[in-house]
Design an enzyme around this catalytic site. Structure first.
Site, PDB file in Angstrom:
ATOM      1  N   GLU A 153       0.908  -8.047  -6.315  1.00 20.04           N
ATOM      2  CA  GLU A 153       1.188  -8.573  -4.771  1.00 20.04           C
ATOM      3  C   GLU A 153       1.738 -10.214  -4.730  1.00 20.04           C
ATOM      4  O   GLU A 153       1.464 -10.632  -5.644  1.00 20.04           O
ATOM      5  CB  GLU A 153      -0.946  -9.338  -4.670  1.00 20.04           C
ATOM      6  CG  GLU A 153      -0.835  -9.604  -3.962  1.00 20.04           C
ATOM      7  CD  GLU A 153      -2.633  -9.769  -3.322  1.00 20.04           C
ATOM      8  OE1 GLU A 153      -2.536 -10.210  -2.641  1.00 20.04           O
ATOM      9  OE2 GLU A 153      -3.349  -9.157  -4.383  1.00 20.04           O
ATOM     10  N   LYS A 160      -1.640  -6.549   4.706  1.00 19.59           N
ATOM     11  CA  LYS A 160      -3.102  -6.490   3.967  1.00 19.59           C
ATOM     12  C   LYS A 160      -4.119  -6.825   4.996  1.00 19.59           C
ATOM     13  O   LYS A 160      -3.951  -6.962   5.922  1.00 19.59           O
ATOM     14  CB  LYS A 160      -3.387  -7.561   2.955  1.00 19.59           C
ATOM     15  CG  LYS A 160      -4.938  -7.639   2.029  1.00 19.59           C
ATOM     16  CD  LYS A 160      -4.563  -8.896   0.389  1.00 19.59           C
ATOM     17  CE  LYS A 160      -5.675  -8.659   0.018  1.00 19.59           C
ATOM     18  NZ  LYS A 160      -5.342  -9.831  -0.786  1.00 19.59           N
ATOM     19  N   CYS A 204      -5.064  -4.481  -2.655  1.00 15.75           N
ATOM     20  CA  CYS A 204      -6.467  -6.158  -3.400  1.00 15.75           C
ATOM     21  C   CYS A 204      -7.304  -5.321  -2.706  1.00 15.75           C
ATOM     22  O   CYS A 204      -8.250  -4.569  -2.969  1.00 15.75           O
ATOM     23  CB  CYS A 204      -5.627  -6.855  -3.506  1.00 15.75           C
ATOM     24  SG  CYS A 204      -6.866  -8.531  -4.745  1.00 15.75           S
TER      25      CYS A 204
END
Length: 569
Positions: free
Chosen positions: A50, A119, A156
């Site tokens: 990430e 994200k 994530c």
């Protein structure tokens, strides 16, 4: 190379690396080196972690337009590298788009960016505050077709919550999920990650590859331990913890199984590492060692200095410093006064000799007496007590800072979490320093780590084997030695009792009644709660230190300094 012909074998390299926040050029160079390594191993695709090009977490750097531009240039340059016909890449970077600034990945192959993904679920709890600097992705995005294989890429937190990203990707035709992560360490975190991924595999029926960052970033430690869970919910591969590595994993399509599950979950990992994950004391020790090493090296300090008192806290910090940096980069200084025992003098010297580091003795009698003489008239008619004791600690702190200024050494501060919780630390004295490797370890955990280190040498340690912390240090009653015959237990409950109460108050946010129900004395619990609250102003001025528990002082626990609340009154 971009070939949409369906492949039955896919070799995916997981790059578990140690980027540095803000070092965009250095992170790009590290990514290029890893891609070249993966190419030599025959990889088709390299999965990075990430926000790799920025380093994670970049915090308010993301608000600087120049930083965002540097990251995007690096991403474009790296995408261009894939024109060589080697592995494609999935790499994290912040991207500013019309919909906002996003925590993103680029997927590149054949010299071009095939896709961007943003994200969706931004964490805003504990150590995370991504909503401060990022905007969530505007919509759910489907899988990417890479050389005939449809790959979904949640980022994530997208798999930690219940937003349905994995299941939606499976319904959109994804065959394997690749998840870049920046998941910080705390004790037992690997098992937590495994359970999170297993839950998602159950929901979506697809294998999930979990790539995690490595390295220290201020107080956070990223421990790697990347892994995959197969569609059968078993561990497909497990990479090492606390070690930088690039591992190539081989995935084979099981055409007989394809279509049997949601999202055609017919891919099986036929080759990958199966590393053993360290347990308890070893994991905590290696986290502390990695955090200290990266803080010192990434911030450009040549060496470190600490006060070696003959007590357990400074001894374990000295061992960590030698293991992290090497004996030649630690200067240990004993600063005796009239209350320093002969045992402490011997124990400190024995510890320094066992570790092989430089050891100096700088008596503080003259500076302390000088302070007392200077203050004689002002203090006339008052009773001698904690003020005079703290002058000893502050004289030592001043000497350590002078050595730091003169020789460019960072001061390692050595207070444990038990002391910091109840304020048994002196501002501008023993709290002086740039970094504290045991800041988030309770006293009994410090003892446990010392015993473990005396019988083990962790991988990557630069220190010696054998007993590096004299057993006399471990066995004697802890004392600040600021007055005659002083011990910590003169004014605190025994450390096993204190630590349990503190863990209830800090990590578990338990009420006084609940803690008393565990068998603790009510008066003791209410007193410790009071000490915890009134020491907040000290902790705000403490050096950063390694996060080991689920709730450290700093990023995880943000209590007001001005605070009159007490449980029950």
């Amino acid at each position: 190379m971009t070939d949409n012909t369906a492949s039955d074998i896919l070799r995916i390299a997981v790059a578990q690396l140690n980027p540095t926040v803000g070092d965009v050029a250095g992170n790009l160079a590290k990514a290029r080196e890893a891609r070249a390594d993966a190419a030599r191993q025959g990889a088709d695709l390299v999965l990075f972690t990430e926000l790799f090009l920025a380093g994670y977490p970049p915090e308010d750097l993301v608000l600087k337009p120049a930083f965002l531009k540097a990251c995007e240039r690096a991403a474009q340059d790296f995408a261009g590298d894939t024109a060589d016909g080697g592995p494609g890449v999935v790499i994290g970077t912040p991207l500013k788009r019309k919909s906002g600034t996003h925590n993103s990945i680029i997927f590149a192959d054949g010299g071009k960016i095939l896709a961007e993904r943003y994200k969706l679920d931004l964490p805003n709890y504990g150590e995370f505050d991504e909503k401060r600097v990022f905007q969530a992705g505007p919509e759910m995005q489907g899988p990417v077709n890479f050389r005939g294989v449809r790959l979904g890429i949640p980022i994530c937190e997208d798999i930690w919550g219940d937003v349905g990203v994995c299941e939606t990707l499976a319904e959109s035709g994804a065959e394997i999920l690749l998840v870049p992560n920046g998941s910080p360490y705390y004790r037992g975190k690997v098992d937590v990650r495994h359970q999170v991924v297993i839950r998602q595999v159950i929901e979506c029926g697809l294998p999930i590859i979990y790539a995690n960052q490595l390295g220290g970033q201020d107080e956070l430690i990223f421990d790697g331990a990347s892994f995959a869970i197969g569609s059968d919910k078993t561990l497909a591969f497990q990479m090492s913890q606390f070690e930088e590595t690039v591992n190539v994993t081989t995935w084979k399509r099981n055409r007989a199984a394809a279509g049997a599950q949601i999202g055609n979950g017919g891919w099986i990992c036929s080759e990958g590492p199966m590393s053993k994950i360290p347990e308890k004391e070893e994991a905590d020790y290696r986290a502390c060692m990695l955090g200290l090493r990266d803080y010192v090296n990434k911030n450009g300090f040549r060496n470190v200095v600490l006060g070696l008192s003959g007590g357990i806290d400074s001894a374990i910090c000295a061992a960590l410093a030698v293991d992290a940096l090497g004996e030649e980069r630690l200067r240990a200084v004993m600063m005796p006064y009239r209350y320093t025992s002969k045992d402490s003098l011997k124990d400190a010297e024995d510890c320094a000799r066992a570790l092989g580091c430089r050891y100096d003795i700088v008596p503080i009698f003259e500076p302390v007496e000088g302070f007392l003489h200077t203050l004689t008239q002002l203090f006339e008619g008052t009773k001698e007590g904690i003020t005079e004791e703290n002058l000893q600690s502050r004289a030592r702190g001043t000497i350590l800072m002078a050595i730091s200024n003169k020789f460019g050494s960072m001061v390692v501060t050595t207070g444990n979490k038990s002391e910091m919780s109840v304020g048994y630390a002196t501002l501008y004295g023993d709290m002086n320093g740039g970094f504290n490797p045991i800041k988030d370890l309770y006293k009994m955990q410090v003892y446990a780590l010392a015993r473990w280190r005396n019988t083990h040498v962790p991988p990557g340690a630069l220190g010696p084997s054998g007993e590096v912390i004299p057993n006399n240090i471990i066995g004697k009653a802890p004392s600040a030695e600021l007055r005659e015959n002083q011990t910590d237990q003169d004014s605190l409950p025994p450390y096993p009792v204190l630590d349990d109460i503190l863990e209830c108050l800090v990590e578990n946010e338990m009420g006084v009644d609940e803690i008393v129900a565990r068998g603790h004395d009510r008066a003791t619990v209410t007193r410790i709660e009071h000490l915890l609250y009134i020491a907040e102003y000290k902790r705000r001025q403490a050096a950063p230190g390694v996060k080991i528990t689920k709730k450290n002082f700093g990023r995880d626990r943000r209590y007001p300094i001005t605070n009159r609340f007490r449980d029950g009154g």
